[in-house]
Enzyme design. Structure first.
Site, PDB file in Angstrom:
ATOM      1  N   SER A  98       0.795  -1.241   0.000  1.00 19.99           N
ATOM      2  CA  SER A  98       0.000   0.000   0.000  1.00 19.99           C
ATOM      3  C   SER A  98       0.818   1.278   0.000  1.00 19.99           C
ATOM      4  CB  SER A  98      -0.953   0.003   1.202  1.00 19.99           C
ATOM      5  OG  SER A  98      -2.011  -0.886   0.983  1.00 19.99           O
ATOM      6  N   SER A 126      -5.541   3.092   4.748  1.00 19.16           N
ATOM      7  CA  SER A 126      -5.142   2.152   3.702  1.00 19.16           C
ATOM      8  C   SER A 126      -6.346   1.391   3.152  1.00 19.16           C
ATOM      9  CB  SER A 126      -4.080   1.177   4.220  1.00 19.16           C
ATOM     10  OG  SER A 126      -3.174   0.840   3.203  1.00 19.16           O
ATOM     11  N   LYS A 148      -0.269   3.709  -2.585  1.00 15.24           N
ATOM     12  CA  LYS A 148      -1.330   4.707  -2.474  1.00 15.24           C
ATOM     13  C   LYS A 148      -0.805   6.140  -2.446  1.00 15.24           C
ATOM     14  CE  LYS A 148      -4.744   1.655  -0.266  1.00 15.24           C
ATOM     15  NZ  LYS A 148      -3.998   0.403  -0.108  1.00 15.24           N
TER      16      LYS A 148
END
Length: 293
Positions: free
Chosen positions: A72, A129, A75
């Site tokens: 993640s 997340s 992101k």
């Protein structure tokens, strides 16, 4: 320039003023640049990079050029593309079945049919997340998900992230890969976006989903600690990537970028960040002691 400063400079002999102008940049650099702390931090993460953003000094590196899945941490690039594309943050987006299908490897509290603004989804993606949130903003990009992923990779190349590839906006794909050396560039670029700073470091957010008010919290426990000055952060985890953490924080008055990849155990990445901070603090204490002698 103020009138008072102009008057003071006018009284300085020309030859002396020229000398000051020539050495001023050297003085500034010397004042800003600081040596790396002695020794090395006892980190447990497989890949580590610690850099002083102020002068670009790499303070510590371990396998920093090894290409690895980044989970993640992806992101941050997702957010960068959304914000730089000037997509309206107040536009309401709906979680669709395709968003659930593409993120079925992870749990989510955003049911199909949930409606949130693009800004709220981006906030949840960075802070908690939330994978369906990241998937939804990528899918809603002009041109759809393929265009969004293409732009993620274009932006990576523009930042000089030569060993980085993105295959989805969430990080669930193991084809999202990078190096610690590349991710430093992403963290710095992300830190130039005030909303990424705000969203990634906020402690919690409550949003209305249908008739419910749902509270989401930050996946990085350090953001709630008063003794940490964190401007940007992102956590990540998949089975292949392990526990990951990137962040930019002020440590000993130095704007410090920390990248930790493939940590084992849920607490190791945070413990490594603390170990790095203590190492830098001990180094500063040592330098002050030597200067005192």
């Amino acid at each position: 320039m103020t009138l008072r400063l102009r008057n003071l400079l006018s009284a300085v002999p020309a030859f002396l003023l020229a000398s000051i102008v020539l050495i001023a940049p050297l003085i500034a650099t010397a004042a800003w640049s600081q040596p790396a702390p002695p020794g090395k931090p006892e980190t447990k993460s497989a890949t580590v990079l610690v850099m002083d953003e102020g002068d670009g000094t790499v303070l510590y590196a371990k396998q920093s050029k090894k290409v690895m899945p980044v989970a993640s941490i992806t992101k941050l690039m997702t957010a960068l593309v959304v914000l730089e594309s000037k997509e309206p943050l107040d536009e309401e987006l709906t979680i669709l079945s395709v968003d659930r299908e593409r993120t079925k490897a992870s749990a989510s509290r955003l049911a199909v049919g949930s409606k949130l603004t693009r800004g709220e989804l981006l906030h949840l993606a960075l802070m908690s997340s939330e994978n369906r949130a990241a998937q939804a903003v990528g899918r809603a990009h002009p041109g759809g998900l393929p265009a969004f992923i293409k732009q993620m990779n274009v932006r990576a190349r523009e930042l000089g992230m030569k060993s980085t590839r993105f295959a989805d906006p969430t990080g669930l794909s193991s084809d999202n890969v990078s190096t610690a050396a590349d991710l430093v560039k992403l963290v710095i670029a992300a830190s130039h976006e005030p909303l990424i700073e705000k969203y990634s470091t906020s402690e919690k957010l409550t949003v209305k989903v249908g008739r419910q008010m749902l509270e989401f919290r930050n996946t990085n426990s350090l953001t709630s600690k008063d003794d940490w000055d964190i401007s940007v952060q992102k956590t990540g985890y998949t089975q292949l990537a392990g526990q990951c953490l990137v962040m930019k924080a002020i440590i000993q008055d130095r704007p410090t970028v920390i990248v930790l990849l493939n940590s084992f155990g849920k607490l190791t990445r945070v413990a490594d960040a603390r170990r790095i901070r203590r190492w830098m603090e001990r180094g500063a204490d040592t330098q002050m002691a030597r200067a005192g002698k």
